[in-house]
Design a protein around this motif. Structure first.
Motif, PDB file in Angstrom:
ATOM      1  N   LEU A 151       0.782  -1.036   0.129  1.00 48.28           N
ATOM      2  CA  LEU A 151      -0.088   0.070   0.122  1.00 48.28           C
ATOM      3  C   LEU A 151       0.804   1.377  -0.057  1.00 48.28           C
ATOM      4  N   ILE A 152       1.931   1.271   0.760  1.00 46.46           N
ATOM      5  CA  ILE A 152       2.617   2.410   0.720  1.00 46.46           C
ATOM      6  C   ILE A 152       3.494   2.610  -0.600  1.00 46.46           C
ATOM      7  N   ALA A 153       3.918   1.715  -1.397  1.00 48.00           N
ATOM      8  CA  ALA A 153       4.713   1.742  -2.644  1.00 48.00           C
ATOM      9  C   ALA A 153       3.348   2.158  -3.540  1.00 48.00           C
ATOM     10  N   ALA A 154       2.270   1.696  -3.498  1.00 50.18           N
ATOM     11  CA  ALA A 154       1.201   2.090  -4.413  1.00 50.18           C
ATOM     12  C   ALA A 154       0.803   3.576  -4.360  1.00 50.18           C
ATOM     13  N   GLY A 155       1.036   3.896  -2.861  1.00 51.17           N
ATOM     14  CA  GLY A 155       0.860   5.536  -2.693  1.00 51.17           C
ATOM     15  C   GLY A 155       1.885   6.211  -3.007  1.00 51.17           C
ATOM     16  N   GLY A 202       3.765   5.695  -5.705  1.00 54.36           N
ATOM     17  CA  GLY A 202       3.680   5.597  -7.010  1.00 54.36           C
ATOM     18  C   GLY A 202       2.747   6.428  -7.613  1.00 54.36           C
ATOM     19  N   TRP A 203       1.345   6.647  -6.974  1.00 57.26           N
ATOM     20  CA  TRP A 203       0.332   7.377  -7.456  1.00 57.26           C
ATOM     21  C   TRP A 203       0.746   8.762  -7.305  1.00 57.26           C
ATOM     22  N   SER A 204       1.396   9.143  -6.021  1.00 56.47           N
ATOM     23  CA  SER A 204       1.842  10.452  -5.831  1.00 56.47           C
ATOM     24  C   SER A 204       2.802  11.055  -6.734  1.00 56.47           C
ATOM     25  N   PHE A 205       3.702  10.146  -7.332  1.00 59.80           N
ATOM     26  CA  PHE A 205       4.852  10.385  -8.413  1.00 59.80           C
ATOM     27  C   PHE A 205       3.893  10.529  -9.718  1.00 59.80           C
ATOM     28  N   LEU A 206       3.235   9.873 -10.084  1.00 60.53           N
ATOM     29  CA  LEU A 206       2.529   9.973 -11.269  1.00 60.53           C
ATOM     30  C   LEU A 206       1.794  11.153 -11.167  1.00 60.53           C
ATOM     31  N   ARG A 207       0.994  11.561 -10.231  1.00 58.33           N
ATOM     32  CA  ARG A 207       0.162  12.689 -10.015  1.00 58.33           C
ATOM     33  C   ARG A 207       0.994  13.898 -10.188  1.00 58.33           C
ATOM     34  N   LYS A 208       2.091  13.943  -9.546  1.00 60.54           N
ATOM     35  CA  LYS A 208       3.092  15.131  -9.762  1.00 60.54           C
ATOM     36  C   LYS A 208       3.629  15.309 -10.928  1.00 60.54           C
ATOM     37  N   ARG A 209       3.945  14.309 -11.526  1.00 63.62           N
ATOM     38  CA  ARG A 209       4.373  14.363 -12.979  1.00 63.62           C
ATOM     39  C   ARG A 209       3.320  14.720 -14.104  1.00 63.62           C
ATOM     40  N   SER A 210       2.246  14.319 -13.742  1.00 60.00           N
ATOM     41  CA  SER A 210       1.002  14.868 -14.871  1.00 60.00           C
ATOM     42  C   SER A 210       0.840  16.265 -14.403  1.00 60.00           C
ATOM     43  N   GLN A 211       1.017  16.737 -13.346  1.00 55.66           N
ATOM     44  CA  GLN A 211       0.785  18.419 -12.832  1.00 55.66           C
ATOM     45  C   GLN A 211       1.928  18.879 -13.658  1.00 55.66           C
TER      46      GLN A 211
END
Length: 151
Positions: A112-116, A118-127
């Motif tokens: 769950l921590i790794a998924a969180g 990864g999601w945070s990284f992808l969100r920042k990259r798209s922003q």
């Protein structure tokens, strides 16, 4: 034909681990002992039950288990006696309480921590990509740049 016999002997070898002198006279007690011993790990063979192992320690555990059952212990009492004596590692299926609970939950929590992350990284990259696209020149600015470059 000899390969068939050899294969059958190899498949039957775990059944030969319990020696005839270990077998109890009472079939009900023997059935209980067999049932319990399939859940106890041989400490020498690692991932074999004491019922399948030919190691001396496994034999000692089988005899100890049968002695406890003959003495009148319930299945749970006999297992607890062996666990108290040899530690929880003797169980093929460890309990999910105490310190083991942390081990059982560590994997899913890390996932769950790794998924969180990864999601945070992808969100920042798209922003960041959206911000980069918003910095692009407007139509009016592009026209002005074209005029400057032509002159």
């Amino acid at each position: 034909m000899k390969y068939l016999i050899l294969t059958l002997l190899l498949l039957a070898s775990p059944l030969l681990a319990v020696q005839p002198d270990e077998v109890l006279d009472d079939p009900a007690l023997e059935a209980r002992a067999r049932d319990i011993s399939t859940g106890l790990r041989c400490l020498v063979c690692r991932n074999e039950s004491i019922d399948e192992s030919n190691a001396e320690l496994a034999r000692d555990l089988r005899i100890l288990l049968r002695e406890r059952l003959v003495a009148g212990d319930t299945d749970q009492e006999a297992v607890e006696f062996i666990v108290d004596r040899y530690g929880e590692y003797v169980l093929l299926k460890p309990t999910t309480t105490g310190a083991n609970l942390m081990l059982w939950l560590a994997g899913p929590i890390m996932l769950l921590i790794a998924a969180g992350m990864g999601w945070s990284f992808l969100r920042k990259r798209s922003q960041h990509q959206k911000a980069a696209h918003s910095d692009a020149l407007s139509e009016e600015e592009q026209e002005r740049l074209r005029q400057i470059l032509e002159d």
